[in-house]
Design a protein around this motif. Structure first.
Motif, PDB file in Angstrom:
ATOM      1  N   PHE A  80       0.888  -1.121  -0.240  1.00  0.00           N
ATOM      2  CA  PHE A  80       0.156  -0.019   0.109  1.00  0.00           C
ATOM      3  C   PHE A  80       0.967   1.378  -0.088  1.00  0.00           C
ATOM      4  CE2 PHE A  80       0.453  -1.107   4.572  1.00  0.00           C
ATOM      5  CZ  PHE A  80       0.896  -0.024   5.153  1.00  0.00           C
ATOM      6  N   PHE A  81       2.181   1.252   0.114  1.00  0.00           N
ATOM      7  CA  PHE A  81       3.232   2.090   0.211  1.00  0.00           C
ATOM      8  C   PHE A  81       3.861   2.282  -1.091  1.00  0.00           C
ATOM      9  CE2 PHE A  81       7.642   2.920   1.793  1.00  0.00           C
ATOM     10  CZ  PHE A  81       7.457   4.391   1.943  1.00  0.00           C
ATOM     11  N   ALA A  82       4.078   3.492  -1.548  1.00  0.00           N
ATOM     12  CA  ALA A  82       4.475   3.673  -2.829  1.00  0.00           C
ATOM     13  C   ALA A  82       5.868   2.782  -3.042  1.00  0.00           C
ATOM     14  CB  ALA A  82       4.732   5.086  -3.260  1.00  0.00           C
ATOM     15  N   TYR A  83       6.489   2.965  -2.077  1.00  0.00           N
ATOM     16  CA  TYR A  83       7.854   2.051  -2.124  1.00  0.00           C
ATOM     17  C   TYR A  83       7.763   0.696  -2.302  1.00  0.00           C
ATOM     18  CZ  TYR A  83      12.384   0.384   0.035  1.00  0.00           C
ATOM     19  OH  TYR A  83      13.646  -0.052   0.199  1.00  0.00           O
ATOM     20  N   GLY A  84       6.555   0.012  -1.480  1.00  0.00           N
ATOM     21  CA  GLY A  84       6.496  -1.276  -1.350  1.00  0.00           C
ATOM     22  C   GLY A  84       5.602  -1.626  -2.669  1.00  0.00           C
ATOM     23  N   SER A 123      17.095   0.436   0.230  1.00  0.00           N
ATOM     24  CA  SER A 123      16.329   0.948   1.378  1.00  0.00           C
ATOM     25  C   SER A 123      15.937   2.387   1.117  1.00  0.00           C
ATOM     26  CB  SER A 123      17.539   1.158   2.430  1.00  0.00           C
ATOM     27  OG  SER A 123      17.059   1.806   3.739  1.00  0.00           O
ATOM     28  N   ALA A 124      14.838   2.938   1.615  1.00  0.00           N
ATOM     29  CA  ALA A 124      14.220   4.288   1.434  1.00  0.00           C
ATOM     30  C   ALA A 124      13.443   4.357   2.697  1.00  0.00           C
ATOM     31  CB  ALA A 124      13.419   4.119   0.162  1.00  0.00           C
ATOM     32  N   GLY A 125      12.598   5.457   2.714  1.00  0.00           N
ATOM     33  CA  GLY A 125      11.640   5.921   3.871  1.00  0.00           C
ATOM     34  C   GLY A 125      12.208   6.931   4.827  1.00  0.00           C
ATOM     35  N   GLU A 126      13.457   6.568   4.991  1.00  0.00           N
ATOM     36  CA  GLU A 126      14.284   7.435   6.104  1.00  0.00           C
ATOM     37  C   GLU A 126      15.910   7.433   5.663  1.00  0.00           C
ATOM     38  OE1 GLU A 126      14.283   5.983  10.174  1.00  0.00           O
ATOM     39  OE2 GLU A 126      13.784   4.233   9.184  1.00  0.00           O
ATOM     40  N   ILE A 145      16.001   7.824  -2.114  1.00  0.00           N
ATOM     41  CA  ILE A 145      14.635   8.379  -1.503  1.00  0.00           C
ATOM     42  C   ILE A 145      13.831   8.510  -2.740  1.00  0.00           C
ATOM     43  CG2 ILE A 145      15.647  10.846  -2.036  1.00  0.00           C
ATOM     44  CD1 ILE A 145      13.934  11.728   0.330  1.00  0.00           C
ATOM     45  N   GLY A 146      12.516   8.399  -2.244  1.00  0.00           N
ATOM     46  CA  GLY A 146      11.416   8.535  -3.329  1.00  0.00           C
ATOM     47  C   GLY A 146      10.308   9.176  -2.830  1.00  0.00           C
ATOM     48  N   SER A 147       9.284   9.372  -3.201  1.00  0.00           N
ATOM     49  CA  SER A 147       8.000  10.023  -2.493  1.00  0.00           C
ATOM     50  C   SER A 147       6.838   9.667  -3.006  1.00  0.00           C
ATOM     51  CB  SER A 147       8.013  11.259  -2.570  1.00  0.00           C
ATOM     52  OG  SER A 147       7.930  11.887  -3.922  1.00  0.00           O
ATOM     53  N   THR A 148       5.803   9.743  -2.342  1.00  0.00           N
ATOM     54  CA  THR A 148       4.511   8.960  -2.873  1.00  0.00           C
ATOM     55  C   THR A 148       4.096   9.950  -4.141  1.00  0.00           C
ATOM     56  OG1 THR A 148       3.666   8.768  -0.474  1.00  0.00           O
ATOM     57  CG2 THR A 148       1.890   8.950  -2.306  1.00  0.00           C
ATOM     58  N   MET A 185       6.207  11.250  -6.263  1.00  0.00           N
ATOM     59  CA  MET A 185       6.881  10.748  -7.426  1.00  0.00           C
ATOM     60  C   MET A 185       6.877   9.447  -7.638  1.00  0.00           C
ATOM     61  SD  MET A 185       8.112  13.700  -8.599  1.00  0.00           S
ATOM     62  CE  MET A 185       9.042  12.876  -9.831  1.00  0.00           C
ATOM     63  N   LEU A 186       6.182   8.515  -6.868  1.00  0.00           N
ATOM     64  CA  LEU A 186       6.067   7.259  -6.874  1.00  0.00           C
ATOM     65  C   LEU A 186       7.003   6.119  -6.591  1.00  0.00           C
ATOM     66  CD1 LEU A 186       3.785   5.250  -7.663  1.00  0.00           C
ATOM     67  CD2 LEU A 186       4.231   5.270  -9.983  1.00  0.00           C
ATOM     68  N   HIS A 187       8.233   6.473  -6.974  1.00  0.00           N
ATOM     69  CA  HIS A 187       9.175   5.799  -6.343  1.00  0.00           C
ATOM     70  C   HIS A 187      10.498   6.421  -6.276  1.00  0.00           C
ATOM     71  CE1 HIS A 187      11.343   2.010  -5.332  1.00  0.00           C
ATOM     72  NE2 HIS A 187       9.992   1.471  -5.041  1.00  0.00           N
ATOM     73  N   GLY A 220       7.778   4.037   8.267  1.00  0.00           N
ATOM     74  CA  GLY A 220       8.987   3.949   8.893  1.00  0.00           C
ATOM     75  C   GLY A 220       9.565   5.315   9.314  1.00  0.00           C
ATOM     76  N   LYS A 221       9.057   6.668   8.535  1.00  0.00           N
ATOM     77  CA  LYS A 221       9.146   7.841   9.121  1.00  0.00           C
ATOM     78  C   LYS A 221       9.118   8.031  10.342  1.00  0.00           C
ATOM     79  CE  LYS A 221       9.940   9.890   4.493  1.00  0.00           C
ATOM     80  NZ  LYS A 221       9.073   9.856   3.331  1.00  0.00           N
ATOM     81  N   ILE A 222       9.970   8.773  10.878  1.00  0.00           N
ATOM     82  CA  ILE A 222       9.763   9.118  12.375  1.00  0.00           C
ATOM     83  C   ILE A 222       8.722  10.419  12.508  1.00  0.00           C
ATOM     84  CG2 ILE A 222      10.770  10.255  14.411  1.00  0.00           C
ATOM     85  CD1 ILE A 222      13.313   8.761  13.586  1.00  0.00           C
TER      86      ILE A 222
HETATM   87  O1  3SK Z   1       9.997   7.272   1.603  1.00  0.00           O
HETATM   88  C1  3SK Z   1      10.482   6.976   0.345  1.00  0.00           C
HETATM   89  O2  3SK Z   1      12.070   7.373   0.409  1.00  0.00           O
HETATM   90  C2  3SK Z   1       9.852   6.478  -0.793  1.00  0.00           C
HETATM   91  C3  3SK Z   1      10.434   5.746  -1.518  1.00  0.00           C
HETATM   92  C4  3SK Z   1       9.893   5.334  -2.624  1.00  0.00           C
HETATM   93  C5  3SK Z   1       8.594   5.397  -2.984  1.00  0.00           C
HETATM   94  C6  3SK Z   1       7.734   6.032  -1.955  1.00  0.00           C
HETATM   95  C7  3SK Z   1       8.349   6.816  -0.693  1.00  0.00           C
HETATM   96  C8  3SK Z   1       7.704   7.550  -0.040  1.00  0.00           C
END
Ligand code: 3SK
Length: 517
Positions: free
Chosen positions: A220-224, A292-295, A317-320, A322-324, A505-507
């Motif tokens: 459910f997490f963009a990373y996963g 590894s990502a998330g933090e 590092i990614g973000s929701t 940017m998707l990954h 996993g983000k604080i």
């Molecule tokens: O938190 C991250 O670094 C991340 C990595 C890949 C996809 C989404 C996220 C939030």
């Protein structure tokens, strides 16, 4: 901003592509997913998703309407996610760890007519039927009754012609939570999933058809989602799914049983795995890549893992939005303590509060441009305008570049502390604390002293068997003073059993700030 590296046809359905490419490549009988109950071939995934697409039609759900899915990592996740997309319906994959209030908000905000929910989570959803006016039906994943996904699939046909969609049409959403405000429905288009596989998974991670992948980060997490669904399907690999919470013991059991070649985790998990006496030996698991990502991954954790397993962790590092992953270390070029360099196909820039580029070496907010950026936030024009700036997407993360141009994480844009008029990165203080042998995890936030001036406070999780004493607090203070500029040491220490974290996993620093106020 660079032009996209990968061309996607105008008429394009992401789920159709991920399935058809494997059937066409002769992988119908190859396991695509292995969950706790069995193994499912690419042909099974094609059949199950076709059945779910047909079932949605029977329920009267139309293309472009939304289906919310709150589903643990089992074969049901790809079935529902891919089936909905094939039907032109838009799945919204939500975090399985939230409260009823959160789900009520998401159902109301999205107007989803149907929710597919894992059996264990049903008590949170049943009271919402009748309360959320747009919600008509709840389908139970993992159950056997009339309302179950299994029953729906049993009575649906295997024949389904994927609905024609456009590469730029809304494909799926994920909810993105900020430090303040309601979560934002982040709308991704069909072209984005495959872009992340072609830009990150193939060239940076080096995923191949022969890989068996296991992501402790949930789908459910963009990373996963990329790790455990898009990437293996893009190359015809096999993904291990685990419904359980990713504790070290649960992860070790899957590592030993399925012997994955690629493992994806978050730094906290890597740290707890390394601290466990049951950590598998490198001979037990044929790991060839770890991500590894998330933090930000602490340097020490990366180095210890690499020494133990003989395989580096590629921290990125990614973000929701940017998707990954768009910034990453890469094979043969890992610099622990940094997030590496931009993934080709993505442009990044560091800007100050006025949006101007920072001077070399200075910290600034990271903006990203790339083809997998979300289209917009649903129902939220203001936050859309504030985040998506022309071709650039704001990350809210601060970075600086070291002398060799590697990107070094410097906290969230709103996390930096100004102590005695000088900026202090809480991340830097945390890294120093984690370098002490007694510390498992650390988080540093700002707290007002008696003069209402901000000073750092440290929340510390100790390694098992170590006692929290005033002497240890004094030792930690001396340790930080010995590693960093003197003004940076935490003025207070609180020993805690665990740190508040998001599912990824983000604080949650805002919780610690509230606690220390
Ligand atoms: O938190 C991250 O670094 C991340 C990595 C890949 C996809 C989404 C996220 C939030």
């Amino acid at each position: 901003v660079s032009p996209p590296l990968i061309e996607i046809p105008r008429r394009y359905n992401a789920a159709h592509d991920l399935i058809a490419r494997n059937l066409q490549a002769g992988r119908a009988d190859k396991p695509a997913f292995i969950d706790d109950n069995g193994s499912y071939t690419y042909a099974d995934v094609a059949r199950r998703s076709a059945r779910f697409a047909n079932a949605l039609g029977k329920l009267g759900v139309l293309p472009e309407q939304r289906v919310l899915m709150c589903v643990h990592d089992t074969i049901d996740f790809p079935t529902v996610f891919l089936g909905a997309i094939r039907a032109g319906v838009v799945p919204i994959a939500v975090n399985t760890l939230l409260t009823q209030g959160d789900y009520e908000y998401m159902l109301t905000d999205s107007g989803a007519r149907v929710a597919v929910v894992s059996g264990a989570l049903l008590p949170l959803f049943t009271p919402l039927l009748g309360k959320v006016p747009t919600l008509e039906r709840i389908i139970v994943a993992g159950g056997r009754g009339d309302d179950s996904l299994a029953a729906l699939l049993t009575y649906a046909s295997d024949d389904f012609s994927t609905v024609e969609t456009s590469a730029d049409a809304p494909c799926f959403w994920l909810y993105s939570s900020g430090s303040t405000g309601a979560p934002k429905g982040t709308v991704h288009v069909h072209a984005s999933l495959i872009q992340t596989a072609e830009l990150y998974a193939r060239p940076i991670l080096g995923i191949e058809e022969s890989d068996v992948v296991f992501s402790a980060a949930k789908l459910f997490f963009a990373y996963g989602l990329g790790n455990g669904l898009t990437f293996p399907m893009a190359v015809g690999a096999t993904a291990v799914l685990m419904a359980e919470r990713p504790t070290p013991d649960a992860v070790f059991a899957r590592l030993r049983k399925h012997k994955p070649t690629i493992f994806y985790g978050v730094p906290t998990l890597y740290a707890s795995m390394l601290a466990s006496p049951d950590l598998p030996t490198r001979e037990e698991i044929p790991l060839r890549r770890c991500a590894s990502a998330g933090e930000a991954l602490p340097e020490e954790i990366g180095k210890r893992w690499a020494r133990h397993f003989g395989t580096d962790i590629l921290d990125g590092i990614g973000s929701t939005e940017m998707l990954h992953i768009f910034l990453s270390n890469r094979l043969g070029d890992v610099r622990y303590g940094t997030t590496g360099k931009p993934v080709p196909g993505y442009d990044v820039r560091l800007v100050d509060e006025d949006g101007k580029p920072v001077a070399p070496g200075e910290a600034g907010e990271l903006h990203i441009a790339g083809p997998s950026s979300a289209a917009y936030y649903w129902n939220n024009r203001e936050k859309t305008r504030n985040t998506f700036l022309g071709g650039w997407t704001r990350s809210g993360d601060k970075y600086h570049q070291d002398a060799d141009d590697y990107y070094v994480y410097a906290g969230r844009s709103d996390d930096m502390l100004k102590v005695s008029g000088i900026y202090v990165s809480p991340i830097e203080v945390e890294s120093a604390l984690i370098g002490h042998e007694a510390v498992l995890e650390a988080a540093v936030v700002g707290k007002e002293d008696d003069d209402k001036l901000i000073k750092p406070i440290a929340y510390i999780v100790l390694k098992p068997g170590i006692d929290a004493t005033p002497e240890l607090a004094a030792e930690l203070k001396a340790h930080v003073k010995g590693c960093l500029a003197p003004y940076k040491y935490p003025r207070w220490f609180e020993f805690v059993a665990e740190l508040p974290k998001t599912a990824t996993g983000k604080i949650q620093r805002f919780k610690l700030r509230a606690r220390s106020a």
